[in-house]
Design a protein around this motif. Sequence first.
Motif, PDB file in Angstrom:
ATOM      1  N   ILE A   1       0.850  -1.204   0.000  1.00 28.60           N
ATOM      2  CA  ILE A   1       0.000   0.000   0.000  1.00 28.60           C
ATOM      3  C   ILE A   1       0.882   1.250   0.000  1.00 28.60           C
ATOM      4  O   ILE A   1       0.585   2.242  -0.653  1.00 28.60           O
ATOM      5  N   LEU A   2       1.975   1.180   0.712  1.00 28.83           N
ATOM      6  CA  LEU A   2       2.953   2.268   0.714  1.00 28.83           C
ATOM      7  C   LEU A   2       4.258   1.736   0.137  1.00 28.83           C
ATOM      8  O   LEU A   2       4.501   0.534   0.148  1.00 28.83           O
ATOM      9  N   TYR A   3       5.075   2.650  -0.366  1.00 34.03           N
ATOM     10  CA  TYR A   3       6.420   2.216  -0.745  1.00 34.03           C
ATOM     11  C   TYR A   3       7.434   3.237  -0.278  1.00 34.03           C
ATOM     12  O   TYR A   3       7.112   4.392  -0.025  1.00 34.03           O
ATOM     13  N   LYS A   4       8.666   2.739  -0.125  1.00 30.88           N
ATOM     14  CA  LYS A   4       9.732   3.519   0.455  1.00 30.88           C
ATOM     15  C   LYS A   4      10.607   4.104  -0.637  1.00 30.88           C
ATOM     16  O   LYS A   4      10.964   3.392  -1.567  1.00 30.88           O
ATOM     17  N   ARG A   5      10.916   5.381  -0.528  1.00 27.18           N
ATOM     18  CA  ARG A   5      11.966   5.922  -1.401  1.00 27.18           C
ATOM     19  C   ARG A   5      13.138   6.229  -0.504  1.00 27.18           C
ATOM     20  O   ARG A   5      13.038   7.072   0.386  1.00 27.18           O
ATOM     21  N   ARG A   6      14.201   5.528  -0.757  1.00 31.98           N
ATOM     22  CA  ARG A   6      15.357   5.603   0.133  1.00 31.98           C
ATOM     23  C   ARG A   6      15.797   7.050   0.366  1.00 31.98           C
ATOM     24  O   ARG A   6      15.965   7.819  -0.564  1.00 31.98           O
ATOM     25  N   GLY A   7      15.907   7.402   1.632  1.00 29.91           N
ATOM     26  CA  GLY A   7      16.400   8.722   1.989  1.00 29.91           C
ATOM     27  C   GLY A   7      15.385   9.838   1.846  1.00 29.91           C
ATOM     28  O   GLY A   7      15.649  10.980   2.219  1.00 29.91           O
ATOM     29  N   ILE A   8      14.204   9.524   1.293  1.00 34.38           N
ATOM     30  CA  ILE A   8      13.193  10.574   1.127  1.00 34.38           C
ATOM     31  C   ILE A   8      12.007  10.331   2.040  1.00 34.38           C
ATOM     32  O   ILE A   8      11.601  11.207   2.796  1.00 34.38           O
ATOM     33  N   GLY A   9      11.461   9.119   1.975  1.00 37.75           N
ATOM     34  CA  GLY A   9      10.323   8.818   2.848  1.00 37.75           C
ATOM     35  C   GLY A   9       9.388   7.804   2.254  1.00 37.75           C
ATOM     36  O   GLY A   9       9.750   7.059   1.348  1.00 37.75           O
ATOM     37  N   MET A  10       8.157   7.796   2.794  1.00 35.63           N
ATOM     38  CA  MET A  10       7.142   6.831   2.384  1.00 35.63           C
ATOM     39  C   MET A  10       6.108   7.503   1.489  1.00 35.63           C
ATOM     40  O   MET A  10       5.704   8.633   1.741  1.00 35.63           O
ATOM     41  N   PHE A  11       5.644   6.730   0.478  1.00 38.98           N
ATOM     42  CA  PHE A  11       4.660   7.270  -0.449  1.00 38.98           C
ATOM     43  C   PHE A  11       3.524   6.273  -0.664  1.00 38.98           C
ATOM     44  O   PHE A  11       3.700   5.066  -0.497  1.00 38.98           O
ATOM     45  N   VAL A  12       2.361   6.791  -1.068  1.00 42.89           N
ATOM     46  CA  VAL A  12       1.220   5.924  -1.346  1.00 42.89           C
ATOM     47  C   VAL A  12       1.433   5.300  -2.725  1.00 42.89           C
ATOM     48  O   VAL A  12       1.694   5.998  -3.704  1.00 42.89           O
ATOM     49  N   ALA A  13       1.302   3.973  -2.780  1.00 54.72           N
ATOM     50  CA  ALA A  13       1.524   3.263  -4.042  1.00 54.72           C
ATOM     51  C   ALA A  13       0.381   3.526  -5.027  1.00 54.72           C
ATOM     52  O   ALA A  13      -0.753   3.781  -4.615  1.00 54.72           O
TER      53      ALA A  13
END
Lengths: 315, 130
Positions: B60-72
């Motif tokens: 449901i969420l995904y991680k962008r390294r060093g930036i944060g979490m986002f809605v997929a």
Amino acid sequence: MNRPTHAKAAAPAIELRDVSKEYKDVRALDGVSLSLAGNRIYGLLGRNGAGKTTLMSVLTGQGFHSSGEVAVLGGNPYENDRVLSRICFIRESQKYPEDFTPLQAFRAAALFFEHWNADYALQLAKEFQLPLKRRIKKLSRGQLSAVGVVIGLASRAEVTFFDEPYLGLDAVARQIFYDRLLEDFAAHPRTIILSSHLIDEVANLLEHVILIDRGRIVLDDDAESIRGSAVTVAGAASKVEPFVAGRTVLHRETLGSLASVTVEAVLTDAERRQAADLGLEIAPVSLQQLVVRKTLAAAEEDSATAAATVMEVSR
Amino acid sequence: MIDESRPIFLQIAERIENDIVEATLAEEAQVPSTNEFAAFYRINPATAAKGVNRLVEDGILYKRRGIGMFVAAGARDRLRARRREEFARQYVQPLVQEARKLGIGIKQLTDMIESTYTATQDTTEGSVAQ
């Protein structure tokens, strides 16, 4: 929060193996074994006289233990400067030199604690409306507690013990303490041991709960596992009893043909539907309620064992 | 806000899911950090992280390294589909049970649902109806 994953963090911050402590004829600690990983907030809960302060005194090198092994940050804390300079212990009725002002107390703390942050201490003192230049002996009980809380937070010690740190602090000041604790812990992860009677107030701050009763560890588990680990089943006794049969009962109340039984159980969806079909009500049990029930259940078990021993002896 | 008697990480996960279903959190939008959740709900940061990670594992969420979490992408549709499946059990079943207890017949019940549905349509349609 990002947990450090390097190997150093893997060693437990605190380890006790079969630790006992006796005062004359009282067993203040009775075979306590614990292994606490670093960089977490622990709640040390229990009734008055349960052994919380004794345990913290042993862990901070302020008291001997009679038997067993104690390691804090890898070493025995007793008269061990390498360990003691990295831990901070704020007692319920912390004593400071009476002619000191809070500002002088902070300066003394700065000499002792390696990671002391003077700016942070002043910022906190302002939030607690602490008169920095009034002598300690002229401070109110709440202001004195605020001095302790400020030192505990600003020390940023690797292991910090707060033993009921808020005597005389009002609800607003306590909320400031909880908020700053969470915020500073997130920014500077470290090991916090918080002893408290106000379980409902602190429950959400805790990652792990240790419940001590008459010197013994009754509960040692993650707060999240404890939440939802017990339920109260209420309804007609004739239906409640078969439903709870075979489960660990923590508490039982009856009123005529009605029964309300608290059991240790994580109910499946199927079990919840079954309960609904039987007309039973399922109520959740809060951490505070569970702690009360566990403590009382442990006491009951003890008196049952004692009674059995007495009977055997008299035989 | 937080219910003391259920695992908090589940409640955090549910709240984020809710925001996604209601489109308060758009797809590809950044979700608050675990420390922000912890400060806002006054909970342990590790607990907040557990709730967020549950949604990451779930896709449901995904991680962008060093930036944060986002809605997929596609998260909202997936969550709505899942909730529709649970709708009968979670809402209709207790509703019917209570109606029976009170002697409300099927005709009366459907009339009530119909009038409530029509009366509230305008206020909720924006985000719910397709």
